[in-house]
Design an enzyme around this catalytic site. Structure first.
Site, PDB file in Angstrom:
ATOM      1  NE  ARG A 327      -3.482  -0.217   2.415  1.00 38.81           N
ATOM      2  CZ  ARG A 327      -4.265  -0.932   3.610  1.00 38.81           C
ATOM      3  NH1 ARG A 327      -2.666  -0.897   4.561  1.00 38.81           N
ATOM      4  NH2 ARG A 327      -4.799  -1.503   3.109  1.00 38.81           N
ATOM      5  NE  ARG A 444      -7.922  -1.459  15.587  1.00 35.04           N
ATOM      6  CZ  ARG A 444      -8.323  -1.837  13.661  1.00 35.04           C
ATOM      7  NH1 ARG A 444      -7.451  -1.684  13.573  1.00 35.04           N
ATOM      8  NH2 ARG A 444      -8.964  -2.758  13.778  1.00 35.04           N
ATOM      9  CE  LYS A 445      -9.427   0.697  10.242  1.00 32.11           C
ATOM     10  NZ  LYS A 445      -9.008   0.063   8.692  1.00 32.11           N
ATOM     11  N   GLY A 709     -16.560  -7.578   1.474  1.00 27.70           N
ATOM     12  CA  GLY A 709     -16.725  -9.032   1.760  1.00 27.70           C
ATOM     13  C   GLY A 709     -16.920  -9.363   3.030  1.00 27.70           C
ATOM     14  CB  CYS A 714     -12.500  -2.498   3.700  1.00 28.24           C
ATOM     15  SG  CYS A 714     -11.371  -3.233   4.658  1.00 28.24           S
ATOM     16  N   GLY A 715     -15.519  -2.398   1.784  1.00 27.13           N
ATOM     17  CA  GLY A 715     -16.085  -1.283   0.339  1.00 27.13           C
ATOM     18  C   GLY A 715     -17.626  -0.026   1.451  1.00 27.13           C
TER      19      GLY A 715
END
Length: 809
Positions: A327, A444-445, A709, A714-715
């Site tokens: 990424r 965390r992110k 998914g 994430c989508g």
């Protein structure tokens, strides 16, 4: 020269652990800090000081060196800049109280250990350890003191006490250097300094006679570390010798370290070895693999599966063992033709090598092997791009407006702001290299979005920090209302909430606010339960107003002149969100932007090169990515648009300029082809289903269909008109007559984006088999019921074909 009551002191270059008058300890950055100083029982009126021919210090002040004044909260970078070209001396205050001294020489000596964005306070020689010289003293007295202490400057003040210390009545007058004093002494007779040596010996003997006092030094170290808001006893002096950079964990407070010790498995991995080690480890691992000394599966699991994510390398061991998704960081989603061709080179001839555009307008390279990582990293850095800090517990890609600078309804140009934020996170200000350890150990992110218009193309409502453009109601100045805590995860999906904060839309204000919030999150965020280790949980723990107070306090401590005001009222006049697909006029005369569909955001190496060629030929090499996983070519000459639309790359393959309202608006996560968490394959299904729906129904507006998914979303299915999330389903097995488990999905309906965006948190359907003969009819029904879709109007030829098929089938 500063005017008024200036406070200056004697600065010594202390060395060793014990001198005649002081001893030192090592602070959190590995520097020696003086913690105790014995007074020199000496006065310029003493008969032992000299012959009386010496020049008074008061007469030398006017020719003394210039100096600077600083605040304890000033960043090291600001102080270094302010003293550049001066004597190299800064006096540091907290309010009106002098705290100590910082010199440029110190910076030069220890610059590899400094974080320029850190407050200067922890690096000071403390005020209690500085001896002050009276204006009535002679140059001889000053130089004797300097030689005894190894000092470079004499700091002169009125009304010092007998111990050569400041008191409430002291008034600081100026500073002179040892060279100034030597020059003055050249005009007169210099007396002996033996008296100072004698007194120093007496003081040393007294110190040895008294019991050793470890407690005072420990106390001072703790004070210094507390001031740094990041020191700890476990990793305080930790420097990666290979990079000469501190580690990420060295900046964490001890309290955070203690929580991490009891934290999640990932926290324990980060404590065992810092994630920033990957900045160099990736090169060493690759070299050993290339030399045949090891292989990827012999790399320690914690390095392979966790720490390599600090350079953006994510191992996809469950689906593609030995291969990585890499990424990148693409601030504001802007790349160029050269970079696009480089992406193609990176994935070409790889097993399943493809390039994906993400929902953060970012790039992911798939099929990369560990031994190729350094070449990719070096190639990116040579193109002013990086992959560092792009995965796991890091601040992710900075999302801005894809129309920045080419929008007639733009409120803020987000490009310089996204670039500045990207540098804040990923650029080490000390070494000027990529990889900033100051932000190398978050819980965390963390996601940041900067919106440039009322369209909110950046989706501020699903980011940890969302900057929503808004004019100040009184002054008319453009700024941002601050949104906090938006995120999506398997356990919770939360829209951001108003932070009741407004800042001007300038670079300093934006960077300072984000820096303050991330610092609070880094040190105070959850370290045990990773599902709660997002900003929203911390804001809720504080309460919005108390969190706002904490942010304001942090921002004020930086002393950059940034002011946070209450949130400002939005413009509620009618506004319709615009589209990015297709051809649209720009405010620049004779230019247009052209939005191009990239189905599911997935590109082959060949398609990357096709886009690069289009960009070189029509948009001066510039390519913009969108959070819908498509691209925009900006600044296309109106006279060239017809030629662009006729290009084979846009007519003979997957790339399109004018797709239908359904086919042109679908989004997909990675899916089970690569992601081990995904329950279903998404991208191929998304592309196929969109085409089928486009052929079955007509709609009068774009319909956004998002695929994800798994429940991590994430989508982003909750923002979609129709969201399809992988999940369990059952279907009758005609051979056994029993229901059997098959890939399936939940379906969400009614999410919105733009102004007044709302997430759809409840699914409308569940247990729907993913097989298209099962799923497509359900979606057609939803399109008709909820979005006014009608059956596709067929042309005469299609109608005849359908009739013949029915008659003869």
């Amino acid at each position: 020269m500063w005017k008024g009551s200036l406070r200056l002191f004697l600065l010594a270059s202390w060395s060793g652990t014990m001198t005649a008058s002081a001893f030192t300890v090592t602070n959190s950055m590995g520097r020696n800090v003086l913690v105790k100083s014995s007074p020199l029982w000496m006065s310029s009126t003493s008969t032992e000081t000299g012959s009386g021919k010496d020049t008074p210090l008061s007469q030398i002040l006017e020719g003394g060196m210039e100096y600077q004044k600083a605040k304890s909260s000033d960043r090291v970078s600001n102080v270094v800049s302010s003293i550049a070209g001066k004597s190299g001396l800064a006096l540091v205050y907290e309010d009106d109280t002098p705290l100590g001294i910082f010199t440029r020489k110190e910076y030069s000596q220890y610059k590899k250990e400094f974080m320029l964005t850190s407050p200067v306070k922890p690096y000071l020689t403390p005020i209690d350890d500085v001896v002050c010289v009276s204006t009535t003293d002679t140059a001889n007295t000053g130089i004797c003191l300097m030689e005894e202490k190894g000092a470079e400057y004499v700091i002169v003040a009125d009304n010092v006490d007998a111990n050569y210390r400041l008191n409430a009545n002291s008034v600081i007058q100026g500073v002179v250097s040892i060279n100034d004093l030597k020059g003055a002494l050249a005009k007169g007779e210099r007396a002996s300094c033996d008296v100072f040596k004698k007194k120093a010996e007496e003081e040393e003997a007294a110190a040895k006679k008294s019991a050793e006092e470890p407690a005072p030094s420990k106390k001072v170290v703790e004070v210094v570390r507390a001031a740094a808001s990041a020191p700890n006893t476990d990793f305080a002096n930790e420097i990666d010798s290979r990079t000469q950079k501190p580690t990420g964990r060295s900046f964490l407070p001890q309290e955070t370290i203690e929580r991490a010790k009891k934290g999640s498995p990932i926290e324990k991995v980060k404590l065992a070895k810092d994630g920033t080690a990957a900045f160099v480890d990736v090169y060493e691992f690759a070299a050993k693999i290339r030399a045949g000394e090891t292989d990827w599966d012999e790399i320690e699991k914690a390095d392979l599966e966790t720490r390599l994510k600090w350079v953006g390398m994510v191992h996809r061991g469950k689906r593609t063992p030995g291969q990585f998704m890499m990424r990148l960081r693409v601030p504001n989603g802007i790349v160029n033709a050269d970079q696009m061709r480089f992406y193609a080179d990176c994935v070409e001839n790889r097993s399943k090598g493809v390039v994906d555009i993400t929902t953060r307008a970012n790039i992911q390279l798939r099929g990369v092997k560990l031994e190729d990582g350094p070449d990719v990293i070096d190639g990116l850095h040579s193109r002013n791009q990086t992959s560092f800090h792009s995965a796991l517990d890091n601040v992710r890609n900075m999302v801005g407006s894809p129309l920045a600078g080419i929008d007639d309804q733009e409120l803020v140009d987000t490009r310089p702001l996204c670039n500045a934020l990207n540098d804040l996170i990923s650029l080490d200000p000390v070494t000027n290299t990529r990889g900033n350890p100051y932000w190398g150990n978050l819980p965390r992110k963390f996601n940041i979005a900067v919106s440039g218009s009322r369209d909110d193309f950046a989706h501020t409502n699903i980011n940890d920090i969302g900057l929503d453009p808004c004019k100040h109601a009184t002054t008319g100045e453009m700024g941002f209302n601050v949104m906090l805590g938006g995120y999506m995860s398997i356990k919770r999906v939360a829209a951001s909430i108003p932070g009741n904060m407004w800042i001007p839309a300038d670079r300093t204000s934006v960077v300072t606010l984000c820096e303050a919030i991330i610092r609070i999150f880094r040190d105070e965020g959850e370290r045990k339960d990773r599902q709660k280790a997002r900003l929203m949980w911390l804001v809720e723990k504080y309460g919005v107003e108390d969190f706002k107070k904490a942010v304001i306090k942090e921002v004020d401590s930086y002393d950059r002149g940034v002011t946070i005001q209450d949130a400002q009222p939005h413009d509620h006049s009618p506004f319709e969100r615009r589209e990015t697909m297709g051809v649209h006029k720009q405010p620049q005369e004779g230019l247009s932007r052209v939005g191009i569909l990239v189905p599911a955001g997935r590109l082959s190496a060949e398609e990357c090169r096709q886009i690069a060629d289009l960009a070189d030929n029509y948009s001066a090499g510039e390519i913009r990515l969108t959070v819908e996983q498509n691209i925009i070519l900006p600044n296309v000459k109106d006279t060239d648009v017809k030629s662009l639309l006729a290009e084979p790359a846009l007519n003979n393959g997957r790339l399109k300029v004018n797709p239908g309202f359904i086919e042109g608006n679908f989004v997909s996560c990675t899916g089970a082809e690569f992601c081990g968490l995904a329950l279903i394959e998404t991208k191929s299904h998304a592309e196929s289903v969109a085409k089928k729906l486009e052929g079955l129904v007509d709609v009068d507006r774009p319909i956004r269909i998002h695929w994800t998914g798994c429940p991590n979303s994430c989508g982003q299915v909750q923002v979609a008109d129709i969201g399809i999330m992988g999940g369990p389903a059952k279907k009758l097995d005609p051979e056994t007559g029993k229901m059997k488990a098959v890939p399936g999905c939940k379906i969400f309906v009614g999410g919105t984006i733009g102004e007044g965006a709302e997430l759809q948190l409840e699914h409308q359907e569940q247990g729907i088999p993913l097989a298209e003969e099962e799923l497509v009819p359900v979606l057609v029904d939803i399109l008709k019921t909820n979005f006014g879709a009608t059956d596709k109007k067929k042309g005469k030829r299609a109608a005849i074909k359908s009739f013949v098929t029915r008659v003869f089938s």
